[in-house]
Write a protein that holds these residues in place. Structure first.
Motif, PDB file in Angstrom:
ATOM      1  N   ASN A   1      11.885 -13.880 -17.595  1.00 43.02           N
ATOM      2  CA  ASN A   1      11.122 -12.781 -16.974  1.00 43.02           C
ATOM      3  C   ASN A   1      10.561 -11.777 -17.982  1.00 43.02           C
ATOM      4  OD1 ASN A   1      11.934 -13.948 -14.558  1.00 43.02           O
ATOM      5  ND2 ASN A   1      13.793 -12.706 -14.498  1.00 43.02           N
TER       6      ASN A   1
ATOM      7  N   GLY B   1       8.503  -9.496 -20.607  1.00 47.23           N
ATOM      8  CA  GLY B   1       7.146  -8.993 -20.725  1.00 47.23           C
ATOM      9  C   GLY B   1       6.648  -8.280 -19.486  1.00 47.23           C
ATOM     10  N   ASN B   2       5.691  -7.411 -19.695  1.00 50.13           N
ATOM     11  CA  ASN B   2       5.064  -6.693 -18.573  1.00 50.13           C
ATOM     12  C   ASN B   2       3.703  -6.158 -19.007  1.00 50.13           C
ATOM     13  OD1 ASN B   2       6.551  -4.371 -19.985  1.00 50.13           O
ATOM     14  ND2 ASN B   2       8.206  -5.435 -18.900  1.00 50.13           N
TER      15      ASN B   2
ATOM     16  N   THR C   1       8.783  -6.671 -11.503  1.00 46.94           N
ATOM     17  CA  THR C   1       9.968  -6.924 -12.322  1.00 46.94           C
ATOM     18  C   THR C   1      10.592  -8.272 -11.952  1.00 46.94           C
ATOM     19  OG1 THR C   1      12.096  -6.023 -13.067  1.00 46.94           O
ATOM     20  CG2 THR C   1      11.577  -5.721 -10.733  1.00 46.94           C
ATOM     21  N   GLY C   2      11.191  -8.901 -12.942  1.00 52.58           N
ATOM     22  CA  GLY C   2      12.024 -10.065 -12.689  1.00 52.58           C
ATOM     23  C   GLY C   2      11.294 -11.334 -12.324  1.00 52.58           C
TER      24      GLY C   2
ATOM     25  N   SER D   1       7.638  -3.379 -12.705  1.00 56.15           N
ATOM     26  CA  SER D   1       8.406  -3.622 -13.937  1.00 56.15           C
ATOM     27  C   SER D   1       9.420  -2.521 -14.204  1.00 56.15           C
ATOM     28  CB  SER D   1       7.440  -3.710 -15.123  1.00 56.15           C
ATOM     29  OG  SER D   1       8.149  -3.689 -16.323  1.00 56.15           O
ATOM     30  N   SER D   2      10.573  -2.930 -14.684  1.00 55.78           N
ATOM     31  CA  SER D   2      11.623  -1.967 -15.039  1.00 55.78           C
ATOM     32  C   SER D   2      11.230  -1.143 -16.269  1.00 55.78           C
ATOM     33  CB  SER D   2      12.927  -2.716 -15.315  1.00 55.78           C
ATOM     34  OG  SER D   2      12.732  -3.628 -16.382  1.00 55.78           O
ATOM     35  N   GLU D   3      10.160  -1.576 -16.959  1.00 57.92           N
ATOM     36  CA  GLU D   3       9.716  -0.846 -18.159  1.00 57.92           C
ATOM     37  C   GLU D   3       8.561   0.117 -17.859  1.00 57.92           C
ATOM     38  OE1 GLU D   3      11.452  -0.767 -20.591  1.00 57.92           O
ATOM     39  OE2 GLU D   3      12.050  -2.700 -21.425  1.00 57.92           O
TER      40      GLU D   3
ATOM     41  N   HIS E   1       3.357  -5.439 -23.018  1.00 55.05           N
ATOM     42  CA  HIS E   1       4.647  -5.584 -23.708  1.00 55.05           C
ATOM     43  C   HIS E   1       5.059  -7.051 -23.673  1.00 55.05           C
ATOM     44  CE1 HIS E   1       8.762  -5.395 -24.857  1.00 55.05           C
ATOM     45  NE2 HIS E   1       9.223  -5.649 -23.651  1.00 55.05           N
TER      46      HIS E   1
ATOM     47  N   HIS F   1      13.887  -5.495 -30.032  1.00 61.44           N
ATOM     48  CA  HIS F   1      13.396  -5.741 -28.672  1.00 61.44           C
ATOM     49  C   HIS F   1      12.119  -6.578 -28.636  1.00 61.44           C
ATOM     50  CE1 HIS F   1      12.334  -3.783 -24.522  1.00 61.44           C
ATOM     51  NE2 HIS F   1      12.194  -5.087 -24.524  1.00 61.44           N
TER      52      HIS F   1
END
Ligand code: 13P
Length: 228
Positions: free
Chosen positions: A26, A28-29, A44-45, A75-77, A96, A159
């Motif tokens: 999963n 990247g975003n 996300t995910g 996204s969690s980011e 990302h 990261h």
């Protein structure tokens, strides 16, 4: 650009990143700014290979979901992405990913700050490693914020990489340039070490940015910045 076209462009980039091996599972975003000031974000995910336009979410600048299929969350980011837009008015997209060679530099805590290759000198300049931050927390936006004023590409310590641009393609191309340059740096290292371009020639390259229509920021060469 029409919203639907922008959605398709985001999906294409997600698929490219997966095919290039820059994201596993999963990872990247991607986000992009809409004309009304809201944003499109990847959920996300989900593997970037499976992203389709209807799975993208529309969010506002506080990260609240305005539109999205049931069961999908952004996204969690998102905090990292929204900080980029908050810091830079000229930014229309944020990408990302974990491209393996550039991420190798991030894992080795090595900034890509040698001026060795014409294309990367022109488009990226030096790329710093930003301090460690736990993903999805405010540690990440706090860590990257000091670097955003002068850089369009960042290595996130232990990261991955982050690129920003006026539009989705520009942000994505910066990631391509970053990863190719990282591979070339590694090859040059194996071949006995990279040799830097002379200061005079670096100056000439930077002065050509405007002529090539290159947008964004360039560290260390503020006098050549096309947006100040
Ligand atoms: P999301 O699936 O929440 O976007 O997170 C992926 C990732 O790469 C975290 O750094």
């Amino acid at each position: 650009m029409e919203e639907q076209e922008l959605k398709q462009q985001i999906c294409q980039i997600c698929h490219n990143m997966w095919q290039l091996g820059w994201v596993a599972a999963n990872d990247g975003n991607v986000t992009a700014k809409l004309e009304d000031g809201n944003f499109l974000a990847t959920p996300t995910g989900i593997s970037k290979s499976f992203i389709t336009p209807e799975k993208l979410l529309k969010i506002n600048s506080r990260g609240e979901v305005l539109e999205g299929l049931p069961g999908y969350r952004p996204s969690s980011e998102l905090k990292m992405h929204l900080r980029c837009y908050a810091e830079r008015e000229d930014i229309g997209a944020v990408v990302h990913a974990h491209p393996p060679t550039a991420t190798g530099f991030a894992v080795a805590h090595l900034a890509m700050d040698r001026y060795t290759m014409i294309e990367s000198v022109l488009t990226l300049g030096s790329v710093p490693v930003t301090p460690y931050g736990t993903p999805s927390t405010y540690e990440v936006p706090e860590a990257i914020a000091p670097y955003l004023q002068d850089h369009d590409a960042l290595l996130l310590e232990n990261h991955g990489a982050l690129t920003i641009g006026a539009d989705v393609l520009t942000a994505y191309y910066r990631m391509e340039t970053l990863e190719l340059w990282a591979k070339i740096e590694l090859n040059a290292h194996l071949l006995g070490g990279e040799k830097e371009i002379s200061r005079e020639n670096i100056d000439r390259l930077c002065s050509m940015r405007a002529g090539y229509g290159i947008t964004g920021r360039h560290p260390g060469f503020k006098r050549y910045r096309d947006d100040v």
